[in-house]
Design a protein around this motif. Structure first.
Motif, PDB file in Angstrom:
ATOM      1  N   ILE A   1       0.665  -1.211   0.018  1.00  0.00           N
ATOM      2  CA  ILE A   1       0.030   0.257   0.152  1.00  0.00           C
ATOM      3  C   ILE A   1       0.777   1.264   0.062  1.00  0.00           C
ATOM      4  O   ILE A   1       1.710   1.299   0.997  1.00  0.00           O
ATOM      5  CB  ILE A   1      -1.147   0.154   1.410  1.00  0.00           C
ATOM      6  CG1 ILE A   1      -1.548  -1.177   1.372  1.00  0.00           C
ATOM      7  CG2 ILE A   1      -2.048   1.339   1.369  1.00  0.00           C
ATOM      8  CD1 ILE A   1      -2.878  -1.590   0.371  1.00  0.00           C
ATOM      9  N   TRP A   2       0.645   1.953  -0.919  1.00  0.00           N
ATOM     10  CA  TRP A   2       1.523   3.278  -0.987  1.00  0.00           C
ATOM     11  C   TRP A   2       0.651   4.259  -0.259  1.00  0.00           C
ATOM     12  O   TRP A   2      -0.325   4.566  -0.777  1.00  0.00           O
ATOM     13  CB  TRP A   2       1.647   3.768  -2.485  1.00  0.00           C
ATOM     14  CG  TRP A   2       2.664   3.029  -3.374  1.00  0.00           C
ATOM     15  CD1 TRP A   2       2.539   1.578  -3.782  1.00  0.00           C
ATOM     16  CD2 TRP A   2       3.893   3.499  -3.722  1.00  0.00           C
ATOM     17  NE1 TRP A   2       3.653   1.366  -4.578  1.00  0.00           N
ATOM     18  CE2 TRP A   2       4.448   2.459  -4.517  1.00  0.00           C
ATOM     19  CE3 TRP A   2       4.448   4.775  -3.551  1.00  0.00           C
ATOM     20  CZ2 TRP A   2       5.942   2.775  -5.040  1.00  0.00           C
ATOM     21  CZ3 TRP A   2       5.737   4.743  -4.356  1.00  0.00           C
ATOM     22  CH2 TRP A   2       6.463   3.680  -4.971  1.00  0.00           C
ATOM     23  N   THR A   3       1.282   5.043   0.786  1.00  0.00           N
ATOM     24  CA  THR A   3       0.356   6.019   1.340  1.00  0.00           C
ATOM     25  C   THR A   3       0.437   7.263   0.465  1.00  0.00           C
ATOM     26  O   THR A   3       1.653   7.288  -0.382  1.00  0.00           O
ATOM     27  CB  THR A   3       1.119   6.146   2.897  1.00  0.00           C
ATOM     28  OG1 THR A   3       2.603   6.812   2.514  1.00  0.00           O
ATOM     29  CG2 THR A   3       1.156   4.940   3.669  1.00  0.00           C
TER      30      THR A   3
ATOM     31  N   TYR B   1       9.176   1.815   5.770  1.00  0.00           N
ATOM     32  CA  TYR B   1       7.912   1.036   5.689  1.00  0.00           C
ATOM     33  C   TYR B   1       7.576   0.175   6.826  1.00  0.00           C
ATOM     34  O   TYR B   1       8.151   0.121   7.752  1.00  0.00           O
ATOM     35  CB  TYR B   1       7.900   0.098   4.384  1.00  0.00           C
ATOM     36  CG  TYR B   1       8.994  -1.027   4.603  1.00  0.00           C
ATOM     37  CD1 TYR B   1       8.428  -2.307   5.211  1.00  0.00           C
ATOM     38  CD2 TYR B   1      10.152  -0.820   4.295  1.00  0.00           C
ATOM     39  CE1 TYR B   1       9.125  -3.406   5.219  1.00  0.00           C
ATOM     40  CE2 TYR B   1      11.239  -1.692   4.550  1.00  0.00           C
ATOM     41  CZ  TYR B   1      10.711  -3.028   4.797  1.00  0.00           C
ATOM     42  OH  TYR B   1      11.693  -4.083   5.086  1.00  0.00           O
TER      43      TYR B   1
ATOM     44  N   ASP C   1       2.168  -5.000   8.300  1.00  0.00           N
ATOM     45  CA  ASP C   1       0.916  -5.144   8.887  1.00  0.00           C
ATOM     46  C   ASP C   1       0.596  -6.802   8.890  1.00  0.00           C
ATOM     47  O   ASP C   1       0.000  -7.031   7.907  1.00  0.00           O
ATOM     48  CB  ASP C   1      -0.325  -4.189   8.531  1.00  0.00           C
ATOM     49  CG  ASP C   1      -1.665  -4.599   9.202  1.00  0.00           C
ATOM     50  OD1 ASP C   1      -1.592  -5.547  10.217  1.00  0.00           O
ATOM     51  OD2 ASP C   1      -2.576  -3.922   9.176  1.00  0.00           O
TER      52      ASP C   1
ATOM     53  N   LYS D   1      -0.615  -6.884   4.944  1.00  0.00           N
ATOM     54  CA  LYS D   1      -0.213  -5.565   3.958  1.00  0.00           C
ATOM     55  C   LYS D   1       0.999  -4.922   4.478  1.00  0.00           C
ATOM     56  O   LYS D   1       1.636  -5.265   5.693  1.00  0.00           O
ATOM     57  CB  LYS D   1      -1.273  -4.732   4.150  1.00  0.00           C
ATOM     58  CG  LYS D   1      -2.749  -4.978   3.932  1.00  0.00           C
ATOM     59  CD  LYS D   1      -3.714  -4.001   4.095  1.00  0.00           C
ATOM     60  CE  LYS D   1      -5.069  -4.293   3.565  1.00  0.00           C
ATOM     61  NZ  LYS D   1      -5.471  -4.527   2.193  1.00  0.00           N
TER      62      LYS D   1
ATOM     63  N   TYR E   1       2.642  -1.060   4.389  1.00  0.00           N
ATOM     64  CA  TYR E   1       2.629   0.201   4.162  1.00  0.00           C
ATOM     65  C   TYR E   1       3.798   1.069   4.001  1.00  0.00           C
ATOM     66  O   TYR E   1       4.714   1.099   4.694  1.00  0.00           O
ATOM     67  CB  TYR E   1       1.748   0.910   5.346  1.00  0.00           C
ATOM     68  CG  TYR E   1       0.535   0.394   5.501  1.00  0.00           C
ATOM     69  CD1 TYR E   1      -0.633   0.944   4.758  1.00  0.00           C
ATOM     70  CD2 TYR E   1       0.261  -0.889   6.324  1.00  0.00           C
ATOM     71  CE1 TYR E   1      -2.062   0.274   4.886  1.00  0.00           C
ATOM     72  CE2 TYR E   1      -1.074  -1.434   6.547  1.00  0.00           C
ATOM     73  CZ  TYR E   1      -2.205  -0.749   5.568  1.00  0.00           C
ATOM     74  OH  TYR E   1      -3.188  -1.164   5.615  1.00  0.00           O
TER      75      TYR E   1
ATOM     76  N   ILE F   1       5.860   3.965   3.802  1.00  0.00           N
ATOM     77  CA  ILE F   1       5.632   5.319   4.508  1.00  0.00           C
ATOM     78  C   ILE F   1       6.233   6.560   3.838  1.00  0.00           C
ATOM     79  O   ILE F   1       5.392   7.612   3.446  1.00  0.00           O
ATOM     80  CB  ILE F   1       6.122   5.347   5.918  1.00  0.00           C
ATOM     81  CG1 ILE F   1       5.487   4.183   6.878  1.00  0.00           C
ATOM     82  CG2 ILE F   1       5.844   6.520   6.584  1.00  0.00           C
ATOM     83  CD1 ILE F   1       5.879   3.964   8.134  1.00  0.00           C
TER      84      ILE F   1
END
Length: 101
Positions: free
Chosen positions: A4-6, A72, A75, A80, A82, A84
């Motif tokens: 997941i790209w923030t 990163y 989770d 996932k 993430y 950061i």
């Protein structure tokens, strides 16, 4: 695991990439993009374990290039990863502290 790209990761990746346009050739920029993709693939598959940048927050630091790091967080419960932020290692470390909060 899903990556997941923030919003911050998207922005900082673009900033790093745009900065490279001033200093690097097109080939070097493609190489950087490829290095990023390879690192993300290794993280996704669990082939690498990077050291913690902030253990209490679970944030890890991977080196994309000698001048650029990726921060990163995994989770495991939700399967996932993430992303950061991407960080130009030549920048002020205090800037990084603010980004990781």
């Amino acid at each position: 695991m899903e990556i997941i790209w923030t919003r911050l990761a998207n922005i900082t990746y673009r900033e790093v990439f745009e900065n490279l346009e001033w200093r690097w050739t097109k080939k070097e920029m493609r190489d950087f993009r490829d290095l990023t993709n390879k690192l993300l693939e290794k993280v996704k598959k669990g082939q690498v374990t990077h050291p913690y940048a902030n253990k209490s927050l679970g944030i890890r630091k991977g080196i994309v290039h000698k001048n650029v790091s990726l921060f990163y967080k995994k989770d495991k419960e939700n399967n996932k990863i993430y992303l950061i932020t991407f960080f130009n290692n030549r920048m002020d470390p205090e800037t990084l502290k603010k980004l990781l909060k």
